[in-house]
Design an enzyme around this catalytic site. Structure first.
Site, PDB file in Angstrom:
ATOM      1  N   GLU A 159       0.789  -1.429  -0.055  1.00  0.00           N
ATOM      2  CA  GLU A 159       0.011  -0.102  -0.092  1.00  0.00           C
ATOM      3  C   GLU A 159       0.880   1.423  -0.021  1.00  0.00           C
ATOM      4  OE1 GLU A 159      -3.493   0.004  -0.271  1.00  0.00           O
ATOM      5  OE2 GLU A 159      -2.998  -2.042  -0.520  1.00  0.00           O
ATOM      6  N   TRP A 163       1.962   1.743  -3.456  1.00  0.00           N
ATOM      7  CA  TRP A 163       1.188   2.469  -4.324  1.00  0.00           C
ATOM      8  C   TRP A 163       1.418   4.066  -4.159  1.00  0.00           C
ATOM      9  CZ3 TRP A 163      -2.213   1.272  -8.025  1.00  0.00           C
ATOM     10  CH2 TRP A 163      -2.461  -0.011  -8.242  1.00  0.00           C
ATOM     11  N   TRP A 217     -20.753  10.941 -20.486  1.00  0.00           N
ATOM     12  CA  TRP A 217     -21.185  10.856 -19.108  1.00  0.00           C
ATOM     13  C   TRP A 217     -22.631  11.389 -19.143  1.00  0.00           C
ATOM     14  CZ3 TRP A 217     -18.432   7.398 -16.800  1.00  0.00           C
ATOM     15  CH2 TRP A 217     -17.078   7.736 -16.903  1.00  0.00           C
ATOM     16  N   ASN A 225     -10.796   2.726   2.909  1.00  0.00           N
ATOM     17  CA  ASN A 225     -10.234   2.407   1.650  1.00  0.00           C
ATOM     18  C   ASN A 225     -11.134   1.468   0.709  1.00  0.00           C
ATOM     19  OD1 ASN A 225      -8.054   2.993  -0.266  1.00  0.00           O
ATOM     20  ND2 ASN A 225      -7.714   0.684  -0.412  1.00  0.00           N
ATOM     21  N   TRP A 230     -16.078  10.796 -13.732  1.00  0.00           N
ATOM     22  CA  TRP A 230     -15.173  10.497 -12.582  1.00  0.00           C
ATOM     23  C   TRP A 230     -14.690  11.749 -11.856  1.00  0.00           C
ATOM     24  CZ3 TRP A 230     -10.308  12.062 -12.942  1.00  0.00           C
ATOM     25  CH2 TRP A 230      -9.575  12.064 -14.278  1.00  0.00           C
ATOM     26  N   TRP A 246      -9.529   7.336  -8.375  1.00  0.00           N
ATOM     27  CA  TRP A 246     -10.729   7.689  -9.021  1.00  0.00           C
ATOM     28  C   TRP A 246     -10.428   7.144 -10.549  1.00  0.00           C
ATOM     29  CZ3 TRP A 246     -15.618   8.871  -8.253  1.00  0.00           C
ATOM     30  CH2 TRP A 246     -15.916   9.201  -7.024  1.00  0.00           C
TER      31      TRP A 246
END
Length: 496
Positions: A291, A294, A322, A360, A378, A401
């Protein structure tokens, strides 16, 4: 030979601590006398809501940093200078006022920060002074982990493998940045010996952290880390369940630098190899380190591909149409306010609005729901999270996202769509998290809390629920929304 400057200035930004601070270490090594400053940046403050919790977090953390500086120097005069305005103007003027030959700071690859720092550097150079920047909030900077062809990675697993191959104790070792503070910290000019301003004095609502279990500052980070370490062996199994105390809750401290990423990565890396831990515990440490990796991955994506701030990492996905118009606006408002009719999504959104924190796993579920159930861009969700999250970090928020929307690097495939009910059943099986944040359904049997519209009329009546009144019906039907999403993304499939 290490340069020597009679006077230096350290500009604190996202590194509000003394221990293991790269810029502070180098400043103390290279300067005979050192001043410390933090600037409340009006270009940032001006875009924040009045009740923004982060302002109070920063003010309280700065108060502790100021106290630590004065204590380390042994003199109340040697604390933190605080100013409010635009750093582009304040830092060069202050450096000139203090006759500082060099300004030290830790770097930041966000596009707005790069533009700001370039302007500060030009102004300082015109005055015959230097801006010296150092790596501090990530383990590896933009060009330190590259493919064999010396290009940046765009897929996480190969990046992680290369990261792990490169890591050595050198990269995880601490900077002895608290050494020499007593002898080198300079006394502030008398006009600068003001207390750290409060959120209210900055024009923000006071007491925004009241009632939240969010310890601030260096001491708060230490307490959270001490609380987490005994739980680390269970991290892999506990971290996905929002009703459990699984995460470290250190993300906001990493964001503002009240804890060192090197310290956390070192603990995780060393724990992976502990002989007194069983395989499951060592795997939990490896999961936590993953993590943290990341974070580095998303930082280098932002550094190499700054277009992601406004557009999809994969340009083809900018062609997606969208949902817009009044109905989409109503759906977006329902999502923001936690009244979609899907209890896990609503619980997640209410946790965010009430605390500034979201688990998370729920960030992924909530993001998937907005994009792939409601069909909303998004970027609107990214902006909402940026406004609400205590730990908002542009690189991680954008990366998360775009991952959920399938528009980013190494994202989930566009045809993978989280089912909010099955996610609820899997990760909050007893509905405990739901019951906390969606009390309207708390009196239902645990198994019914995931989808109250499936309860029988008698069960609803006994739980005091009137669907459409005390709690909404689902704003969309998931199966139908899924088909619309597959069609929306289907334009990306290559033509046969």
């Amino acid at each position: 030979m290490t340069p020597s400057y009679p006077v230096g200035l350290i500009w604190f930004r996202r590194d509000l601590r003394l221990a293991d601070n790269a810029a502070l270490y180098h400043a103390l090594q290279q300067c005979e006398k050192l001043y410390c400053v933090f600037v409340f940046d009006d270009s940032i403050l001006g875009g924040l809501p009045q009740a923004d919790r982060r302002v109070e977090f920063i003010c309280q953390s700065l108060t502790e940093l100021d106290q630590a500086l004065r204590s380390a120097a042994g003199r109340p005069e040697a604390g933190l200078i605080t100013r409010r305005g635009l750093p582009q103007h304040i830092i060069p003027a202050l450096a000139q006022q203090l006759d500082a030959a060099a300004v030290f700071c830790n770097d930041d690859d966000e596009p707005s920060a790069l533009a700001r720092d370039a302007q500060v550097e030009r102004s300082l150079q015109s005055q015959g002074q230097l801006l010296l920047r150092f790596k501090d909030h990530r383990i590896f900077a933009r060009d330190e982990v590259l493919t064999q062809s010396l290009s940046p990675f765009s897929v996480f697993t190969p990046y992680k493998n290369a990261w792990l191959r490169k890591i050595t104790p050198f990269y995880l070792s601490s900077y002895p940045s608290e050494r020499d503070l007593r002898t080198k910290l300079a006394d502030r000019p008398e006009a600068e010996r003001r207390p750290i301003p409060t959120a209210a004095e900055l024009g923000f609502a006071p007491g925004t952290l009241n009632g939240l279990r969010l310890p601030t500052g260096i001491g708060g980070a230490r307490r959270l880390l001490a609380d987490f370490l005994p739980r680390l062996p269970q991290y892999k199994t506990a971290r996905d369940y929002p009703a459990l105390k699984g995460p470290s809750y250190l993300s906001v401290h990493l964001r503002f630098g009240t804890v060192s990423i090197r310290e956390l990565a070192r603990i995780a890396h060393e724990s992976m190899q502990r002989e007194d831990w069983d395989a499951q515990a060592r795997e939990a440490a490896a999961t936590w380190l993953s993590e943290l990796i990341w974070r580095d991955f998303y930082f280098q994506i932002l550094a190499h591909h700054p277009h992601v701030v406004e557009r999809s990492f994969k340009p083809a996905y900018d062609a997606i149409a969208w949902e817009t118009g009044p109905e989409a606006e109503a759906l977006f408002a329902a999502w923001c306010e936690g009244r979609t009719g899907y209890p896990l999504v609503d619980a997640a959104m209410r946790q965010l609005s009430s605390s500034g924190y979201m688990h998370n796993r729920l960030r992924m579920v909530a993001a998937s729901f907005l994009v792939k159930d409601l069909g909303i861009d998004w970027r609107r969700g990214e902006a909402w999270f940026a406004e609400q999250l205590n730990d908002f970090d542009l690189a991680a928020n954008n990366g998360g996202w775009q991952w959920a929307a399938s528009t980013g690097c190494d994202a989930q495939p566009w045809f993978r769509i989280f089912n909010p009910v099955t996610q609820s059943q899997k990760f909050d099986p007893e509905g405990r998290f739901i019951a906390r944040y969606v009390p309207e359904v708390a009196r239902l049997a645990p198994g019914l809390r995931h989808a109250p519209w499936l309860a029988r009329p008698l069960e609803l009546a006994e739980a005091g629920i009137s669907l459409g009144h005390s709690y909404p019906y689902p704003v969309v039907e998931h199966a139908a929304a899924r088909e619309k999403t597959l069609a929306r993304y289907g334009i990306l499939k290559p033509k046969s």
